[in-house]
Design a protein around this motif. Structure first.
Motif, PDB file in Angstrom:
ATOM      1  N   LEU A  37      89.318  27.259  18.526  1.00 45.93           N
ATOM      2  CA  LEU A  37      90.177  26.049  17.500  1.00 45.93           C
ATOM      3  C   LEU A  37      90.364  25.904  16.575  1.00 45.93           C
ATOM      4  N   PRO A  38      91.242  26.199  15.405  1.00 49.13           N
ATOM      5  CA  PRO A  38      91.135  26.419  14.341  1.00 49.13           C
ATOM      6  C   PRO A  38      90.741  25.244  13.632  1.00 49.13           C
ATOM      7  N   ARG A  39      89.918  24.912  12.044  1.00 47.28           N
ATOM      8  CA  ARG A  39      90.009  26.558  12.251  1.00 47.28           C
ATOM      9  C   ARG A  39      88.479  27.645  12.267  1.00 47.28           C
ATOM     10  N   GLY A  40      87.236  26.237  12.553  1.00 51.23           N
ATOM     11  CA  GLY A  40      85.814  26.944  12.179  1.00 51.23           C
ATOM     12  C   GLY A  40      86.435  27.559  13.771  1.00 51.23           C
ATOM     13  N   GLY A  41      86.513  27.399  14.994  1.00 51.58           N
ATOM     14  CA  GLY A  41      86.464  28.139  15.950  1.00 51.58           C
ATOM     15  C   GLY A  41      87.287  29.049  16.263  1.00 51.58           C
ATOM     16  N   VAL A  42      87.770  30.359  15.414  1.00 49.81           N
ATOM     17  CA  VAL A  42      88.618  30.791  15.530  1.00 49.81           C
ATOM     18  C   VAL A  42      88.010  32.144  15.624  1.00 49.81           C
ATOM     19  N   PRO A  43      86.745  32.433  14.399  1.00 54.94           N
ATOM     20  CA  PRO A  43      86.203  33.617  13.892  1.00 54.94           C
ATOM     21  C   PRO A  43      85.235  33.204  15.009  1.00 54.94           C
ATOM     22  N   VAL A  44      84.792  32.036  15.432  1.00 57.22           N
ATOM     23  CA  VAL A  44      84.015  32.174  16.685  1.00 57.22           C
ATOM     24  C   VAL A  44      84.383  33.037  17.160  1.00 57.22           C
ATOM     25  N   ALA A  45      85.125  32.254  18.646  1.00 57.92           N
ATOM     26  CA  ALA A  45      86.280  32.795  19.766  1.00 57.92           C
ATOM     27  C   ALA A  45      86.506  34.833  19.241  1.00 57.92           C
ATOM     28  N   ARG A  46      86.649  35.406  18.333  1.00 56.26           N
ATOM     29  CA  ARG A  46      86.855  36.969  17.964  1.00 56.26           C
ATOM     30  C   ARG A  46      85.589  36.999  18.276  1.00 56.26           C
ATOM     31  N   HIS A  47      84.340  36.607  17.870  1.00 53.50           N
ATOM     32  CA  HIS A  47      83.752  37.411  18.846  1.00 53.50           C
ATOM     33  C   HIS A  47      83.741  37.419  20.255  1.00 53.50           C
ATOM     34  N   VAL A  48      83.563  35.910  20.969  1.00 53.29           N
ATOM     35  CA  VAL A  48      83.619  36.484  22.416  1.00 53.29           C
ATOM     36  C   VAL A  48      84.732  37.211  23.237  1.00 53.29           C
ATOM     37  N   ALA A  49      85.830  36.736  22.446  1.00 56.75           N
ATOM     38  CA  ALA A  49      86.799  38.283  22.984  1.00 56.75           C
ATOM     39  C   ALA A  49      86.775  39.262  22.895  1.00 56.75           C
ATOM     40  N   ASP A  50      85.751  39.634  22.329  1.00 57.25           N
ATOM     41  CA  ASP A  50      85.834  40.973  21.351  1.00 57.25           C
ATOM     42  C   ASP A  50      84.416  41.734  22.793  1.00 57.25           C
ATOM     43  N   ALA A  51      83.724  40.423  23.494  1.00 59.76           N
ATOM     44  CA  ALA A  51      82.506  41.008  23.676  1.00 59.76           C
ATOM     45  C   ALA A  51      83.216  40.616  25.211  1.00 59.76           C
ATOM     46  N   LEU A  52      84.553  39.729  25.776  1.00 60.87           N
ATOM     47  CA  LEU A  52      84.953  40.030  27.414  1.00 60.87           C
ATOM     48  C   LEU A  52      85.977  41.173  27.161  1.00 60.87           C
ATOM     49  N   ASP A  53      86.322  41.700  26.349  1.00 64.08           N
ATOM     50  CA  ASP A  53      87.584  42.628  25.943  1.00 64.08           C
ATOM     51  C   ASP A  53      89.057  41.391  25.731  1.00 64.08           C
ATOM     52  N   ALA A  54      89.197  40.342  25.649  1.00 64.12           N
ATOM     53  CA  ALA A  54      89.999  39.541  26.395  1.00 64.12           C
ATOM     54  C   ALA A  54      90.705  39.204  25.205  1.00 64.12           C
ATOM     55  N   GLU A  55      92.223  38.801  25.342  1.00 64.26           N
ATOM     56  CA  GLU A  55      93.254  38.379  24.766  1.00 64.26           C
ATOM     57  C   GLU A  55      92.618  37.122  23.934  1.00 64.26           C
ATOM     58  N   LEU A  56      93.055  37.286  22.669  1.00 67.50           N
ATOM     59  CA  LEU A  56      92.553  35.833  21.562  1.00 67.50           C
ATOM     60  C   LEU A  56      94.144  35.143  21.009  1.00 67.50           C
ATOM     61  N   ASP A  57      93.940  34.403  20.803  1.00 67.92           N
ATOM     62  CA  ASP A  57      94.524  32.960  20.555  1.00 67.92           C
ATOM     63  C   ASP A  57      94.627  32.342  19.904  1.00 67.92           C
ATOM     64  N   VAL A  58      95.869  31.469  19.529  1.00 71.31           N
ATOM     65  CA  VAL A  58      94.801  30.112  18.952  1.00 71.31           C
ATOM     66  C   VAL A  58      95.914  28.971  19.794  1.00 71.31           C
ATOM     67  N   LEU A  59      94.826  27.343  19.827  1.00 72.41           N
ATOM     68  CA  LEU A  59      95.138  25.801  20.765  1.00 72.41           C
ATOM     69  C   LEU A  59      95.148  24.981  19.252  1.00 72.41           C
ATOM     70  N   VAL A  60      95.841  24.588  18.798  1.00 70.64           N
ATOM     71  CA  VAL A  60      95.990  23.609  17.840  1.00 70.64           C
ATOM     72  C   VAL A  60      95.522  22.224  17.771  1.00 70.64           C
ATOM     73  N   ALA A  61      94.423  21.699  18.482  1.00 72.09           N
ATOM     74  CA  ALA A  61      94.188  20.425  18.360  1.00 72.09           C
ATOM     75  C   ALA A  61      93.784  19.785  17.115  1.00 72.09           C
ATOM     76  N   ARG A  62      94.320  17.983  16.564  1.00 71.43           N
ATOM     77  CA  ARG A  62      93.579  17.738  15.341  1.00 71.43           C
ATOM     78  C   ARG A  62      92.961  16.458  16.289  1.00 71.43           C
ATOM     79  N   LYS A  63      91.962  16.050  14.902  1.00 67.13           N
ATOM     80  CA  LYS A  63      90.929  14.676  15.435  1.00 67.13           C
ATOM     81  C   LYS A  63      91.757  13.876  14.922  1.00 67.13           C
ATOM     82  N   ILE A  64      92.353  12.736  15.289  1.00 65.56           N
ATOM     83  CA  ILE A  64      92.105  11.273  15.164  1.00 65.56           C
ATOM     84  C   ILE A  64      91.391  10.733  14.068  1.00 65.56           C
ATOM     85  N   GLY A  65      91.100  10.545  13.147  1.00 62.99           N
ATOM     86  CA  GLY A  65      89.551  10.399  12.539  1.00 62.99           C
ATOM     87  C   GLY A  65      89.716   8.210  13.028  1.00 62.99           C
TER      88      GLY A  65
END
Length: 219
Positions: A37-65
């Motif tokens: 989840l961009p932006r902050g979740g992507v660098p975290v997800a990169r390490h998860v994808a590395d560990a799982l040998d998985a495909e990495l992509d983005v999923l964009v959701a925006r907060k309504i305040g």
């Protein structure tokens, strides 16, 4: 000072990746899909994808305040789906969701902009019948994560999980309705805010997201 804080998102991602491979070793090398989840979740997800040998992509959701308190999430929207609201909060503050229509439109447009920038002309990844892990840098109210998970669930994954280095314990139960698994390293009783659990929680740019995606592509 909290001694159990993560140094930064990369450290949180490495710790989370280790926890996931211990809890769900069957995902390693099984063509899983990791969505940050961009932006902050992507660098975290990169390490998860590395560990799982998985495909990495983005999923964009925006907060309504909340009107007047934009940091308090009372809803969320993705680039293509309907807005999701926390109706208990709307009722408590007597807010008509129709009043939020202009913000919903703005946030949906921003989600579309980010998705186009990060993905470019690449087609969206295949979701149906795959194991999918949605990753963020933390879980606070959970409304953004719920909107993201609901959009992916509609695409019929075989298994759908949410993962973050730190989660508010009170929000984990709400995700149980949307995800098959919820994986969190820290579940502090005195949660406060996501940023309190990182020593370095600087704001990230679109370029930071693109760099994390490029690093995954090189792998």
């Amino acid at each position: 000072m909290r001694e159990d804080r993560f140094e930064d998102r990369d450290a949180g991602g490495r710790t989370l990746a280790g926890a996931i491979t211990e809890r769900a070793p069957e995902l390693v090398g099984q063509s899983a899909l990791v969505l940050g989840l961009p932006r902050g979740g992507v660098p975290v997800a990169r390490h998860v994808a590395d560990a799982l040998d998985a495909e990495l992509d983005v999923l964009v959701a925006r907060k309504i305040g909340m009107p007047g308190q934009p940091e308090l999430g009372i809803g969320a929207v993705t680039a293509g789906g309907p807005a999701l609201f926390d109706h208990r909060t709307l009722e408590y503050f007597d807010i008509d969701p129709r009043r939020l229509a202009p913000e919903v439109d703005r946030e949906r447009a921003e989600a579309e902009r980010r998705l186009h920038r990060y993905r470019g002309d690449r087609p969206p990844p295949l979701v149906r019948d795959r194991s999918v892990v949605v990753v963020d840098d933390g879980l606070a109210t959970g409304v953004t994560a719920r909107a993201a998970l609901r959009g992916i669930r509609a695409q019929e994954p075989a298994r759908l999980a949410f993962a973050a280095p730190v989660c508010a314990a009170s929000s984990i139960a709400a995700l149980a309705e949307e995800a098959d698994d919820v994986w969190c390293v820290l579940q502090p009783a005195d949660f406060g805010a996501v940023g309190a659990w990182y020593k370095d929680f600087r704001q990230l740019s679109d370029a930071d997201v693109e760099a994390a995606l490029a690093a995954a592509d090189r792998r």
